[in-house]
Scaffold this motif. Structure first.
Motif, PDB file in Angstrom:
ATOM      1  N   ALA A  51       0.837  -1.208   0.000  1.00  0.00           N
ATOM      2  CA  ALA A  51       0.000   0.000   0.000  1.00  0.00           C
ATOM      3  C   ALA A  51       0.869   1.256   0.000  1.00  0.00           C
ATOM      4  N   ALA A  52       1.944   1.240   0.796  1.00  0.00           N
ATOM      5  CA  ALA A  52       2.799   2.431   0.903  1.00  0.00           C
ATOM      6  C   ALA A  52       3.505   2.720  -0.420  1.00  0.00           C
ATOM      7  N   PHE A  53       4.020   1.668  -1.079  1.00  0.00           N
ATOM      8  CA  PHE A  53       4.711   1.889  -2.362  1.00  0.00           C
ATOM      9  C   PHE A  53       3.733   2.388  -3.423  1.00  0.00           C
ATOM     10  N   GLN A  54       2.553   1.805  -3.438  1.00  0.00           N
ATOM     11  CA  GLN A  54       1.550   2.243  -4.416  1.00  0.00           C
ATOM     12  C   GLN A  54       1.240   3.729  -4.210  1.00  0.00           C
ATOM     13  N   GLU A  55       1.068   4.113  -2.960  1.00  0.00           N
ATOM     14  CA  GLU A  55       0.733   5.507  -2.648  1.00  0.00           C
ATOM     15  C   GLU A  55       1.876   6.439  -3.070  1.00  0.00           C
ATOM     16  N   THR A  56       3.106   6.015  -2.809  1.00  0.00           N
ATOM     17  CA  THR A  56       4.261   6.841  -3.184  1.00  0.00           C
ATOM     18  C   THR A  56       4.330   7.005  -4.699  1.00  0.00           C
ATOM     19  N   PHE A  57       4.086   5.902  -5.427  1.00  0.00           N
ATOM     20  CA  PHE A  57       4.115   5.991  -6.890  1.00  0.00           C
ATOM     21  C   PHE A  57       3.031   6.953  -7.389  1.00  0.00           C
ATOM     22  N   GLU A  58       1.851   6.874  -6.786  1.00  0.00           N
ATOM     23  CA  GLU A  58       0.767   7.780  -7.200  1.00  0.00           C
ATOM     24  C   GLU A  58       1.169   9.233  -6.956  1.00  0.00           C
ATOM     25  N   MET A  59       1.802   9.459  -5.822  1.00  0.00           N
ATOM     26  CA  MET A  59       2.267  10.811  -5.461  1.00  0.00           C
ATOM     27  C   MET A  59       3.303  11.297  -6.481  1.00  0.00           C
ATOM     28  N   LEU A  60       4.237  10.404  -6.845  1.00  0.00           N
ATOM     29  CA  LEU A  60       5.274  10.772  -7.818  1.00  0.00           C
ATOM     30  C   LEU A  60       4.665  11.157  -9.163  1.00  0.00           C
ATOM     31  N   ILE A  61       3.654  10.389  -9.585  1.00  0.00           N
ATOM     32  CA  ILE A  61       3.022  10.673 -10.878  1.00  0.00           C
ATOM     33  C   ILE A  61       2.346  12.048 -10.823  1.00  0.00           C
ATOM     34  N   ARG A  62       1.646  12.330  -9.717  1.00  0.00           N
ATOM     35  CA  ARG A  62       0.978  13.638  -9.591  1.00  0.00           C
ATOM     36  C   ARG A  62       1.993  14.771  -9.627  1.00  0.00           C
ATOM     37  N   LEU A  63       3.096  14.577  -8.907  1.00  0.00           N
ATOM     38  CA  LEU A  63       4.134  15.616  -8.870  1.00  0.00           C
ATOM     39  C   LEU A  63       4.749  15.837 -10.236  1.00  0.00           C
ATOM     40  N   ALA A  64       5.068  14.734 -10.920  1.00  0.00           N
ATOM     41  CA  ALA A  64       5.700  14.840 -12.237  1.00  0.00           C
ATOM     42  C   ALA A  64       4.769  15.576 -13.196  1.00  0.00           C
ATOM     43  N   GLU A  65       3.479  15.285 -13.065  1.00  0.00           N
ATOM     44  CA  GLU A  65       2.493  15.968 -13.916  1.00  0.00           C
ATOM     45  C   GLU A  65       2.475  17.463 -13.591  1.00  0.00           C
ATOM     46  N   ASN A  66       2.517  17.787 -12.297  1.00  0.00           N
ATOM     47  CA  ASN A  66       2.532  19.200 -11.891  1.00  0.00           C
ATOM     48  C   ASN A  66       3.772  19.921 -12.415  1.00  0.00           C
ATOM     49  N   TYR A  67       4.932  19.273 -12.291  1.00  0.00           N
ATOM     50  CA  TYR A  67       6.180  19.872 -12.789  1.00  0.00           C
ATOM     51  C   TYR A  67       6.042  20.208 -14.274  1.00  0.00           C
ATOM     52  N   THR A  68       5.491  19.235 -15.033  1.00  0.00           N
ATOM     53  CA  THR A  68       5.440  19.394 -16.489  1.00  0.00           C
ATOM     54  C   THR A  68       4.438  20.485 -16.863  1.00  0.00           C
ATOM     55  N   SER A  69       3.285  20.502 -16.182  1.00  0.00           N
ATOM     56  CA  SER A  69       2.300  21.560 -16.468  1.00  0.00           C
ATOM     57  C   SER A  69       2.850  22.927 -16.072  1.00  0.00           C
ATOM     58  N   THR A  70       3.579  22.956 -14.962  1.00  0.00           N
ATOM     59  CA  THR A  70       4.180  24.221 -14.503  1.00  0.00           C
ATOM     60  C   THR A  70       5.176  24.752 -15.535  1.00  0.00           C
ATOM     61  N   LEU A  71       5.932  23.845 -16.135  1.00  0.00           N
ATOM     62  CA  LEU A  71       6.892  24.249 -17.173  1.00  0.00           C
ATOM     63  C   LEU A  71       6.173  25.040 -18.272  1.00  0.00           C
ATOM     64  N   PHE A  72       5.033  24.496 -18.732  1.00  0.00           N
ATOM     65  CA  PHE A  72       4.286  25.195 -19.792  1.00  0.00           C
ATOM     66  C   PHE A  72       3.755  26.535 -19.283  1.00  0.00           C
ATOM     67  N   CYS A  73       3.250  26.544 -18.048  1.00  0.00           N
ATOM     68  CA  CYS A  73       2.689  27.789 -17.507  1.00  0.00           C
ATOM     69  C   CYS A  73       3.748  28.880 -17.402  1.00  0.00           C
ATOM     70  N   ASN A  74       4.955  28.484 -17.009  1.00  0.00           N
ATOM     71  CA  ASN A  74       5.993  29.491 -16.781  1.00  0.00           C
ATOM     72  C   ASN A  74       6.678  29.911 -18.077  1.00  0.00           C
ATOM     73  N   ALA A  75       7.004  28.939 -18.924  1.00  0.00           N
ATOM     74  CA  ALA A  75       7.869  29.255 -20.068  1.00  0.00           C
ATOM     75  C   ALA A  75       7.112  29.346 -21.392  1.00  0.00           C
ATOM     76  N   TYR A  76       5.948  28.684 -21.461  1.00  0.00           N
ATOM     77  CA  TYR A  76       5.230  28.659 -22.748  1.00  0.00           C
ATOM     78  C   TYR A  76       3.756  28.941 -22.494  1.00  0.00           C
ATOM     79  N   ARG A  77       3.519  30.082 -21.868  1.00  0.00           N
ATOM     80  CA  ARG A  77       2.180  30.359 -21.339  1.00  0.00           C
ATOM     81  C   ARG A  77       1.083  30.314 -22.411  1.00  0.00           C
ATOM     82  N   ASN A  78       1.417  30.808 -23.629  1.00  0.00           N
ATOM     83  CA  ASN A  78       0.374  30.909 -24.653  1.00  0.00           C
ATOM     84  C   ASN A  78      -0.155  29.546 -25.096  1.00  0.00           C
ATOM     85  N   MET A  79       0.638  28.476 -24.894  1.00  0.00           N
ATOM     86  CA  MET A  79       0.100  27.156 -25.300  1.00  0.00           C
ATOM     87  C   MET A  79      -0.166  26.248 -24.100  1.00  0.00           C
ATOM     88  N   ALA A  80      -0.061  26.814 -22.891  1.00  0.00           N
ATOM     89  CA  ALA A  80      -0.174  25.989 -21.681  1.00  0.00           C
ATOM     90  C   ALA A  80      -1.498  25.231 -21.602  1.00  0.00           C
TER      91      ALA A  80
END
Length: 414
Positions: A51-80
């Motif tokens: 259960a703990a590993f599954q939860e950590t993996f889910e957390m990592l996926i959410r974070l990675a998604e946030n990082y990637t969306s943030t990249l577009f928001c900060n550097a490529y706002r017009n196509m974010a």
């Protein structure tokens, strides 16, 4: 009780057939209970960690998604706004792949870059005052692999994702199998011969008023090793399973470290975008050759719809926990699991030693009488050894146990 089946004796008996049947049920329940108690800490160890590993993996996926969306928001706002939809789809696929759906990594990584290309073309390579049409975007999507606007990045991403997702997915599947193995051996169906032997060992003395006498150690071992002969067959494969988990865990580092790969995915995407931007004029030419000049429609690109604060809370939480990285948690878990390597091989001895049998040197029950010591031969563990068992007849391996052994063999191979 003249019609007793198992607890017959020369001495007068205070059991009736009805009591014997009740004792028979009790004997079976007792052994089930003892089995479940002995595996409880092992089962808890594995299920808590799964259960703990599954939860950590889910957390990592959410974070990675946030990082990637943030990249577009900060550097490529017009196509974010447009890009974020494809980012979400991509990380949904990552989750499916990690938690057990057979999706091809190569396919979904390439699909992400395919769908990203029209967005990048429209906003970075050939920005116009209006958007490109659906049909034109479709042509760009189909042409991405030939035009290679992102250079080597998609190929690199395919390699990294494939290497990192497969071991983590296998690790999770293996933990779930571990729980299944224990559930299976906890609920073993006992043969008629074994049930009768358990009754004779545990409750027949009660029929003679001997409620305090416990079975002799050798007698107990013969009966429990006979009843658990199938489970002892799991031993070899269980050891192999724990060893394979350790090897897999050691290999899940460096390029195979899912934490590293997921949390750095956004920088790969950035490399891809930088590359597309710097080769803009050449790419426009290639696109014109394949798809013709851009067909445009009125513009409708909203700004950034992604809520960055939501992402940053996750970051704070994670960076604190990140010190006890995944690798450390796996090490710690396997250090505990290693203590259970011989669990199935030594189960009968553990049950007789801890729970069931009389201590050495005390008078004990041998199935017929209270004696000073047990005189029959004591057999070893496992199916083969049971042919010489004086107390229990063992036929062949239980098909349910054979099935769980096959599953263990398969996961070891994977």
């Amino acid at each position: 009780g003249v019609d007793l089946q198992v607890c017959t004796s020369k001495n007068p008996t205070c059991c009736t057939k009805k009591m014997e049947e009740r004792y028979q049920t009790a004997a079976k329940q007792d052994i089930q209970q003892v089995l479940q108690t002995s595996s409880a800490t092992l089962k808890f160890l594995i299920s808590r960690n799964a259960a703990a590993f599954q939860e950590t993996f889910e957390m990592l996926i959410r974070l990675a998604e946030n990082y990637t969306s943030t990249l577009f928001c900060n550097a490529y706002r017009n196509m974010a706004a447009e890009a974020t939809v494809h980012v979400q789809e991509f990380f949904t696929d990552v989750g499916l792949s990690l938690f057990g759906t057979d999706v091809s990594t190569e396919e979904f990584v390439n699909r992400f870059f395919d769908t990203l290309f029209p967005v990048v073309y429209n906003h970075v390579i050939n920005p116009g005052s209006t958007d490109i049409s659906m049909e034109y975007a479709e042509c760009l999507r189909g042409a991405r692999r030939d035009i290679r606007p992102f250079g080597n990045v998609p190929k690199k991403a395919v390699g990294q994702m494939g290497r990192a997702l497969l071991p983590s997915r296998t690790f999770l599947q293996a933990l779930n199998l571990g729980i299944e193995v224990i559930n299976t051996t906890d609920h073993l169906q006992f043969s008629k011969d074994c049930s009768r032997a358990l009754l004779r060992m545990q409750y027949c003395p009660h029929c003679q008023g001997l409620t305090l006498s416990k079975p002799c150690m050798g007698y107990c071992l013969n009966i429990i090793r006979g009843c658990l002969a199938d489970i002892a067959e799991v031993d070899l494969h269980w050891r192999g399973y724990i060893q394979s988990l350790e090897e897999l865990s050691r290999a899940m580092s460096g390029a195979y470290d899912i934490e590293h790969v997921l949390l750095n995915f956004h920088s790969l995407v950035n490399d891809a975008l930088v590359q597309a931007r710097s080769n803009g004029p050449e790419l426009s030419e290639q696109v014109n050759k394949i798809c013709g000049p851009p067909v445009r429609k009125p513009k409708e690109s909203p700004g950034c719809s992604f809520d960055q604060n939501k992402g940053n809370q996750g970051l704070k939480m994670f960076s604190r926990d990140s010190e006890e990285t995944l690798a450390n948690r796996r090490k710690e878990f396997l250090r505990h699991l290693r203590l259970y390597r011989a669990f199935y091989g030594g189960l009968a001895d553990q049950l007789c030693g801890n729970e069931l049998a009389a201590a050495d040197g005390l008078p004990c029950w041998n199935g017929e009488d209270v004696v000073t010591s047990y005189t029959h031969r004591v057999v070893g563990s496992g199916i083969k050894a049971q042919s010489a068992n004086p107390e229990v007849k063992v036929k062949g391996t239980d098909p349910v146990i054979s099935q769980i052994i096959d599953k263990l063999k398969h996961v070891i191979q994977v």
